[in-house]
Scaffold this motif. Structure first.
Motif, short mmCIF file in Angstrom:
data_model
loop_
_atom_site.label_atom_id
_atom_site.label_comp_id
_atom_site.label_asym_id
_atom_site.label_seq_id
_atom_site.Cartn_x
_atom_site.Cartn_y
_atom_site.Cartn_z
N ARG A 81 44.49 23.94 51.74
CA ARG A 81 45.82 24.41 51.72
C ARG A 81 46.39 24.41 50.47
N GLU A 82 46.22 23.27 49.61
CA GLU A 82 46.74 23.67 48.13
C GLU A 82 46.59 25.43 47.38
N LEU A 83 45.35 25.34 47.97
CA LEU A 83 45.01 26.36 46.99
C LEU A 83 46.08 27.79 47.75
N GLY A 84 46.03 27.54 49.35
CA GLY A 84 46.51 28.67 49.28
C GLY A 84 47.96 29.06 48.73
N ALA A 85 48.65 27.75 49.07
CA ALA A 85 49.87 27.77 47.68
C ALA A 85 50.42 27.79 46.62
N VAL A 86 49.12 27.92 45.72
CA VAL A 86 49.25 28.47 44.03
C VAL A 86 48.52 29.73 44.19
N TYR A 87 47.90 29.78 45.56
CA TYR A 87 47.19 31.39 45.29
C TYR A 87 48.39 32.47 44.31
N LEU A 88 49.23 33.11 44.85
CA LEU A 88 49.57 33.81 44.53
C LEU A 88 50.94 33.56 42.91
N GLY A 89 51.06 32.49 42.55
CA GLY A 89 50.83 32.23 41.30
C GLY A 89 52.66 31.48 41.31
N GLY A 90 53.13 31.36 42.42
CA GLY A 90 54.20 31.32 42.91
C GLY A 90 54.59 29.14 42.41
N VAL A 91 53.12 29.34 42.58
CA VAL A 91 53.21 26.92 43.07
C VAL A 91 52.70 26.76 42.15
N SER A 92 53.31 25.67 41.50
CA SER A 92 52.29 24.75 40.64
C SER A 92 51.70 23.97 41.17
N LEU A 93 50.33 24.05 40.72
CA LEU A 93 48.80 22.71 41.04
C LEU A 93 49.68 21.49 40.32
N LEU A 94 50.35 21.45 39.57
CA LEU A 94 50.81 19.71 39.07
C LEU A 94 51.81 19.83 39.61
N SER A 95 52.96 20.34 40.36
CA SER A 95 53.93 19.90 41.74
C SER A 95 53.11 19.00 42.92
N LEU A 96 52.00 20.48 43.54
CA LEU A 96 51.19 19.38 44.64
C LEU A 96 50.95 18.41 44.02
N ALA A 97 49.80 17.77 42.94
CA ALA A 97 49.49 17.31 42.64
C ALA A 97 50.62 15.51 42.80
N ALA A 98 51.43 15.70 41.68
CA ALA A 98 52.83 15.41 41.96
C ALA A 98 53.32 14.16 43.16
N ALA A 99 52.89 14.62 43.83
CA ALA A 99 53.19 15.33 45.49
C ALA A 99 51.78 14.55 46.31
N GLY A 100 50.74 14.60 45.59
CA GLY A 100 49.51 13.76 46.10
C GLY A 100 48.62 14.37 46.58
N ARG A 101 49.13 16.07 46.70
CA ARG A 101 48.62 17.24 47.38
C ARG A 101 47.24 17.64 45.99
N GLY A 102 46.74 17.09 45.79
CA GLY A 102 45.20 17.31 44.77
C GLY A 102 44.73 16.00 43.88
N ARG A 103 44.21 15.62 43.42
CA ARG A 103 42.88 14.58 42.39
C ARG A 103 42.59 15.83 41.44
#
Length: 413
Positions: free
Chosen positions: A365-387
């Protein structure tokens, strides 16, 4: 194919379309639909990818997929399953109907070699459990053009803007649209037949406004942009209070875009410009005299799911060099689960299975969110969605996955 509670999932047959379509419209509130809309929907339906769930002789679930091609960072057009027309009867909730349809749609997308699936979510809370992440956003606006001025770039006076019947200039407008597709991630290459959708203009869609109107913009005798819109007159104690509702606008260069926006801001007797579903980074937001009076309202738009992690991540390019191992969780499509090593840069990429230690752990799900370049992995990790499992890799990957242009899914499906 049977589902829980005695229902049966089958491919839709053409002679069943009317019953299927009537159920779909009831599920979405039963709003009015014209014969023109029904005919267009039927003509675009891919019956070998369209599903109906039956309880006896009653349709209780609908869904389907379009065979689309979506632009990704780097400009490649990637085969994409456009998931659409999803509904479940209110009498058949929580019986596995939706899960059975999503299972079939994603299995079929994988078999068709489509690395991506995409959808617009009427209820976003539903689709995360199937691996879709909100990947693109859009802006609505209600601009008080009686109090907000727009200053276009230098050279806009040299652009010729003229009215034209929308159907008469369709070919020129479609050429402008097609030229834009590789430049912005998320845009859809117009498949045959889909050009009819931009001219669809039933009275039920107008809300009391005029029929669809069109202007083209020309530079050096060539069409370099267009705007399609409707107008609705109105009068108040102080005079005219008309509204321009933009349906679509595209331009090949900033000067043309500026000339078109200036036209829309300056129409006689109109005091409001209403925008729906525009890219979040359009330049007009920096050309207006008062951004607050534009009443911007962002919202989610395209939701993306990686059907094949390796093929999807290999298909796009990356802003900076990247070499990272992902530990991917994907319970619904387990063929994606495990470790993947992504290496790439602005010229190309490769993503393959690996036994190397993981640098980042996240779900599909997180890979889908960041795939097109409009969502930051850093932001998702800060939300607890990624380590982050290797210090510093999160920032490196976040930069690499970015896009200099905000992704935008250019039309509904």
């Amino acid at each position: 194919m049977g589902t829980d509670h005695g229902t049966e999932l089958k491919l839709l047959r053409p002679e069943e379309f009317d019953q299927w379509w009537n159920h779909l419209y009831r599920a979405f509130g039963g709003g009015p639909a014209s014969d023109e809309e029904r005919e267009l929907d039927e003509s675009l339906t891919e019956f070998d990818r369209t599903l109906a769930v039956w309880d006896g002789d009653a349709v209780v679930g609908t869904s389907g997929a379009y065979s689309l091609r979506m632009s990704v960072p780097g400009g490649a057009l990637v085969p994409t399953a456009g998931v659409t027309m999803v509904s479940v009867s209110a009498t058949h909730r929580r019986r596995g109907v939706l899960t059975s349809m999503m299972r079939r749609l994603l299995d079929d997308a994988r078999a068709a070699g489509e690395p991506l699936a995409a959808l617009f979510a009427s209820e976003p809370a539903i689709y995360g459990r199937f691996g879709f992440g909100a990947a693109t956003f859009q802006v609505n606006a209600e601009i008080d053009t009686s109090r907000v001025a727009l200053e276009p770039p230098a050279g806009a006076d040299g652009v010729r803007v003229r009215y034209a019947a929308p159907a008469d200039v369709l070919a020129e407008c479609e050429a402008v649209y097609a030229a834009q597709v590789p430049a912005r991630p998320g845009m859809l290459a117009r498949q045959p037949g889909w050009e009819r959708s931009v001219l669809l203009d039933p009275e039920s869609r107008r809300g009391g406004a005029s029929p669809l109107q069109c202007v083209t913009a020309e530079r050096d005798g060539r069409v370099t942009g267009y705007a399609r819109f409707r107008t609705k007159s109105g009068w108040g104690p102080g005079g005219p209070e008309g509204t321009v509702s933009l349906a679509d606008l595209a331009a090949l260069d900033p000067v043309t875009a500026g000339a078109l926006w200036r036209f829309l801001f300056g129409m006689d007797l109109m005091t409001t410009l209403s925008l729906r579903g525009r890219p979040v980074d359009e330049a007009w937001q920096h050309q207006v005299s008062d951004i607050r009076r534009c009443l911007l309202q962002p919202r989610d738009a395209g939701h993306i799911r990686l059907v094949d992690v390796g093929a999807a991540l290999s298909a796009r390019t990356y802003v900076t060099p990247v070499d990272v191992v992902f530990e991917v969780e994907d319970a619904f499509c387990p063929w994606n689960a495990g470790r993947w090593r992504l290496t790439g840069d602005a010229k190309g990429a490769s993503c393959e299975r690996t036994d190397h230690a993981a640098d980042l752990a996240l779900s599909v799900r997180e890979l889908g969110a960041v795939y097109l370049g409009g969502v930051s992995l850093l932001s998702l990790a800060a939300a607890g969605r990624g380590r982050e499992l290797r210090p510093g890799v999160l920032t490196e990957a976040s930069v690499a996955f970015g896009s200099p242009v905000a992704p935008w899914v250019s039309h509904g499906f």
